[in-house]
Design an enzyme around this catalytic site. Structure first.
Site, PDB file in Angstrom:
ATOM      1  N   LYS A  22       1.100  -1.128  -0.060  1.00 30.37           N
ATOM      2  CA  LYS A  22      -0.218  -0.085  -0.405  1.00 30.37           C
ATOM      3  C   LYS A  22       0.718   1.452  -0.243  1.00 30.37           C
ATOM      4  O   LYS A  22       0.636   2.151  -0.996  1.00 30.37           O
ATOM      5  CB  LYS A  22      -0.972  -0.125   1.071  1.00 30.37           C
ATOM      6  CG  LYS A  22      -1.969   0.956   1.680  1.00 30.37           C
ATOM      7  CD  LYS A  22      -3.090   1.347   1.900  1.00 30.37           C
ATOM      8  CE  LYS A  22      -3.080   0.969   3.759  1.00 30.37           C
ATOM      9  NZ  LYS A  22      -2.554   2.227   4.372  1.00 30.37           N
ATOM     10  N   SER A  23       1.900   1.034   0.942  1.00 26.15           N
ATOM     11  CA  SER A  23       3.440   2.470   0.566  1.00 26.15           C
ATOM     12  C   SER A  23       2.898   2.305  -0.215  1.00 26.15           C
ATOM     13  O   SER A  23       3.660   3.998  -0.444  1.00 26.15           O
ATOM     14  CB  SER A  23       3.910   2.046   2.298  1.00 26.15           C
ATOM     15  OG  SER A  23       3.265   2.248   3.184  1.00 26.15           O
ATOM     16  N   GLY A  94      -4.975   8.596   4.700  1.00 28.43           N
ATOM     17  CA  GLY A  94      -4.223   9.371   5.691  1.00 28.43           C
ATOM     18  C   GLY A  94      -3.180   9.357   5.460  1.00 28.43           C
ATOM     19  O   GLY A  94      -2.194  10.241   5.454  1.00 28.43           O
ATOM     20  N   ARG A 122      -7.975  12.367  12.869  1.00 29.18           N
ATOM     21  CA  ARG A 122      -6.030  12.235  12.284  1.00 29.18           C
ATOM     22  C   ARG A 122      -5.389  13.497  12.837  1.00 29.18           C
ATOM     23  O   ARG A 122      -6.038  14.845  12.163  1.00 29.18           O
ATOM     24  CB  ARG A 122      -6.025  11.300  11.834  1.00 29.18           C
ATOM     25  CG  ARG A 122      -6.844   9.877  11.065  1.00 29.18           C
ATOM     26  CD  ARG A 122      -5.956   9.076  11.949  1.00 29.18           C
ATOM     27  NE  ARG A 122      -4.728   8.324  11.456  1.00 29.18           N
ATOM     28  CZ  ARG A 122      -4.435   8.018  10.430  1.00 29.18           C
ATOM     29  NH1 ARG A 122      -5.205   7.177   9.609  1.00 29.18           N
ATOM     30  NH2 ARG A 122      -3.076   7.882  10.344  1.00 29.18           N
ATOM     31  N   SER A 168       7.733   9.301  12.110  1.00 29.62           N
ATOM     32  CA  SER A 168       6.295   9.415  10.655  1.00 29.62           C
ATOM     33  C   SER A 168       6.947   9.118   9.747  1.00 29.62           C
ATOM     34  O   SER A 168       7.535  10.103   8.787  1.00 29.62           O
ATOM     35  CB  SER A 168       5.614  10.023  11.238  1.00 29.62           C
ATOM     36  OG  SER A 168       4.876   9.773   9.789  1.00 29.62           O
ATOM     37  N   GLN A 170       5.274   9.070   7.428  1.00 30.49           N
ATOM     38  CA  GLN A 170       4.044  10.435   6.431  1.00 30.49           C
ATOM     39  C   GLN A 170       5.133  11.480   5.936  1.00 30.49           C
ATOM     40  O   GLN A 170       4.341  11.976   5.614  1.00 30.49           O
ATOM     41  CB  GLN A 170       3.033  10.145   7.278  1.00 30.49           C
ATOM     42  CG  GLN A 170       1.962   8.395   6.385  1.00 30.49           C
ATOM     43  CD  GLN A 170       1.118   8.402   7.230  1.00 30.49           C
ATOM     44  OE1 GLN A 170      -0.234   9.249   8.134  1.00 30.49           O
ATOM     45  NE2 GLN A 170       0.145   6.803   6.278  1.00 30.49           N
ATOM     46  N   ASP A 315       2.560  -0.478  12.165  1.00 30.85           N
ATOM     47  CA  ASP A 315       1.516  -1.614  11.189  1.00 30.85           C
ATOM     48  C   ASP A 315       1.597  -2.805  11.460  1.00 30.85           C
ATOM     49  O   ASP A 315       0.056  -3.227  12.356  1.00 30.85           O
ATOM     50  CB  ASP A 315       0.769  -1.261  10.012  1.00 30.85           C
ATOM     51  CG  ASP A 315       1.026  -0.362   9.125  1.00 30.85           C
ATOM     52  OD1 ASP A 315       0.329   1.291  10.687  1.00 30.85           O
ATOM     53  OD2 ASP A 315       1.008   0.972   8.353  1.00 30.85           O
ATOM     54  N   LYS A 342      -3.825   6.464  14.853  1.00 25.68           N
ATOM     55  CA  LYS A 342      -3.839   5.460  13.793  1.00 25.68           C
ATOM     56  C   LYS A 342      -5.481   5.340  13.588  1.00 25.68           C
ATOM     57  O   LYS A 342      -6.179   5.926  13.699  1.00 25.68           O
ATOM     58  CB  LYS A 342      -3.449   3.754  13.526  1.00 25.68           C
ATOM     59  CG  LYS A 342      -2.082   4.434  13.930  1.00 25.68           C
ATOM     60  CD  LYS A 342      -1.290   4.712  12.622  1.00 25.68           C
ATOM     61  CE  LYS A 342       0.123   4.467  12.987  1.00 25.68           C
ATOM     62  NZ  LYS A 342       1.343   5.158  12.361  1.00 25.68           N
ATOM     63  N   ARG A 346      -5.491   1.971  18.583  1.00 26.89           N
ATOM     64  CA  ARG A 346      -5.308   0.330  18.911  1.00 26.89           C
ATOM     65  C   ARG A 346      -5.111  -0.460  19.649  1.00 26.89           C
ATOM     66  O   ARG A 346      -5.483  -1.334  19.765  1.00 26.89           O
ATOM     67  CB  ARG A 346      -4.371   0.450  17.464  1.00 26.89           C
ATOM     68  CG  ARG A 346      -4.705   0.142  15.958  1.00 26.89           C
ATOM     69  CD  ARG A 346      -3.978   0.209  15.261  1.00 26.89           C
ATOM     70  NE  ARG A 346      -4.203   0.388  13.886  1.00 26.89           N
ATOM     71  CZ  ARG A 346      -3.943   0.850  12.325  1.00 26.89           C
ATOM     72  NH1 ARG A 346      -1.931   0.881  12.251  1.00 26.89           N
ATOM     73  NH2 ARG A 346      -4.380   0.755  11.163  1.00 26.89           N
TER      74      ARG A 346
HETATM   75  C1  S3P Z   1       3.020   4.736   6.459  1.00 29.84           C
HETATM   76  C2  S3P Z   1       3.823   5.066   7.410  1.00 29.84           C
HETATM   77  C3  S3P Z   1       3.032   4.853   8.584  1.00 29.84           C
HETATM   78  C4  S3P Z   1       2.034   4.079   8.933  1.00 29.84           C
HETATM   79  C5  S3P Z   1       0.797   4.027   7.874  1.00 29.84           C
HETATM   80  C6  S3P Z   1       2.209   3.801   6.706  1.00 29.84           C
HETATM   81  C7  S3P Z   1       3.103   5.507   4.975  1.00 29.84           C
HETATM   82  O1  S3P Z   1       2.573   5.767   9.883  1.00 29.84           O
HETATM   83  O2  S3P Z   1       1.492   3.570  10.081  1.00 29.84           O
HETATM   84  O3  S3P Z   1       0.017   3.015   7.711  1.00 29.84           O
HETATM   85  O4  S3P Z   1       2.897   4.561   3.621  1.00 29.84           O
HETATM   86  O5  S3P Z   1       3.970   6.362   5.401  1.00 29.84           O
HETATM   87  P1  S3P Z   1       3.464   6.724  10.457  1.00 29.84           P
HETATM   88  O6  S3P Z   1       4.544   7.316   9.763  1.00 29.84           O
HETATM   89  O7  S3P Z   1       2.746   8.454  10.339  1.00 29.84           O
HETATM   90  O8  S3P Z   1       3.464   5.806  11.736  1.00 29.84           O
END
Ligand code: S3P
Length: 429
Positions: A22-23, A94, A122, A168, A170, A315, A342, A346
């Site tokens: 997914k990422s 997110g 979030r 993070s 993200q 995750d 999240k 969780r």
């Molecule tokens: C993700 C980073 C993670 C993860 C999310 C996907 C990403 O979040 O929990 O499901 O694709 O960069 P954080 O980086 O905010 O912890």
């Protein structure tokens, strides 16, 4: 939709290919869309979350074709996106909201980003603060929450040196994406290593990016070179089968072509420490390593998971909690605060479900403590709390219950793993 899950009598067996990562799928769409040409993304994840990213870029004028398991993205260059006709609805994702904000901060048009009920709760201050420092004009609801409104600007953003307080990926990716639109070199330093898919992909797309320990630097205003990408299987989706195969007696399972990036493999490291029988076979790939994972059941023992390991398995913590409950002795998972922000809280979601299974877990400061040694769970009706990772973790718990369990409200699983139940039934024989 509710699932009825039987206990797994004879172990999880056979071979399985989990859905694409997914990422990496999200990032492939985003960076291909602002690259200078066409990119084929093979083995793209057609899940709810990734479709939200895809539709957002379509709304901004990017031509995206679907062909079998691929998407072909016709990039419009760094400044070629168009103003969308309305707000961009990002559903549950997110990742989309946080990373896309970095790209949108550098555009000349304004955008407004909205999400579903869960995404609307979030925290966004973590991206708003650095983007404001870069000179972006960004607003959030009540200071911290979606909708996120980003006003268009004429010139480039300002390069900054930023230290994040949370590890993070993200947030890091948002700043790196904004860094593409900044005049000069932007740097981001994180407290612990988080997943590095953005760094790898930007490097592959010939961005001016360098890494040194926990710091990544990027020089802006350089066009990205389009390249084809093949997305490996998602190790976060494989996680349910890695834990399932470890705890269901008699299991011998091979998960084919799972991503094995070292910043995503924390679950395997921790389970091996707990005594799991996991073998990595045929590891290959350059931009993103992948391989097959063979898992056989074993007797697990408790362990301590350090705070700096959390980003490497963020995750997977819910399903790791199932392994910890089955393991002999005490498990401590440190640095759990990010788990509370999240798709659901969780820790709370898992605790509520565990109570139904007659298992108690408790928090000590910023740690979670689990006394294991459970042999079978009491059958129960379990809840997803609208969170895909909770739904799938509870399905794994159901495999080692004394009878049939149900998991309620499982539509959310489509965000990352459409077809999870069919795959589970396949390996249950
Ligand atoms: C993700 C980073 C993670 C993860 C999310 C996907 C990403 O979040 O929990 O499901 O694709 O960069 P954080 O980086 O905010 O912890």
């Amino acid at each position: 939709m509710d699932w009825k899950i039987k206990k797994a009598a004879g172990g999880l067996k056979g071979e399985l290919t989990v859905p694409p990562d997914k990422s990496i799928s999200h990032r492939a769409v985003m960076f291909a869309a602002i690259s200078g040409g066409s990119c084929r993304v093979r083995n793209f994840l057609f899940s709810e979350d990734c479709m939200r990213t895809l539709e957002a870029f379509r709304a901004m004028g990017v031509n995206i074709e679907k062909e079998d398991d691929s998407v072909i993205i016709h990039g419009r260059g760094l400044k070629g996106l168009k103003e969308p006709p309305g707000e961009l609805y990002l559903g549950n994702s997110g990742t989309t909201m946080r990373i896309i904000s970095g790209i949108l901060a550098g555009q000349s048009f304004s955008t407004r980003l909205t999400g579903d009920e869960s995404l609307s709760k979030r925290p966004m201050l973590r991206i708003k603060d650095p983007l404001l420092e870069m000179g972006a004009d960004i607003d959030t609801f009540n200071g911290n929450f979606p909708p996120v409104s980003i006003r268009g600007r004429k010139g480039p953003l300002k390069a900054i040196d930023y230290k994040t307080s949370v590890a993070s990926a993200q947030v890091k990716s948002c700043i790196l994406a904004a860094g593409l639109y900044a005049d000069g070199q932007t740097s981001i330093t994180e407290p612990f290593q988080s997943r590095d898919h953005t760094e790898r992909m930007l490097e592959y797309f010939s961005a001016d990016i360098e890494r040194e320990g926990l710091t990544t630097r990027i020089k802006g205003l350089k066009e990205l070179a389009p390249k084809d990408i093949r997305v490996p299987g998602d190790i976060s989706s494989a996680a349910y089968f890695i834990v399932g195969g470890s705890i269901v007696k008699g299991s011998d399972l091979v998960i084919k072509n799972a991503g094995l990036n070292s910043t995503r493999r924390g679950l395997i490291t921790v389970l091996e420490r707990m005594g799991a029988d996991i073998e990595l076979l045929d590891v290959r790939g350059d931009v993103e390593p992948a391989g097959d994972i063979r898992v056989r059941s074993s007797d697990l023992k408790g362990t301590v998971v350090e705070a700096e390991e959390i980003p490497l398995l963020i995750d997977e913590v819910p399903v790791l909690m199932i392994a910890a409950v089955m393991a002999e002795g005490r498990t401590e998972i440190k640095g759990i605060s990010e788990l509370k922000v999240k798709e659901s809280d969780r820790i709370k979601s898992m605790r509520d479900n565990f109570l139904k299974l007659d298992v108690d877990i408790h928090e000590e400061g910023n740690s979670l403590v689990i006394y294991g040694g459970v042999k079978v769970f009491s059958p129960a009706s379990l809840k997803s709390f609208g969170d895909h990772r909770i739904a799938m973790s509870m399905a794994v718990a159901a495999l080692v219950s004394g009878g049939d369990c149900s998991v309620c409200d499982t539509e959310c699983v489509d965000t990352s793993y459409p077809g999870f139940l069919a795959d589970l039934e396949k390996v249950m024989g």
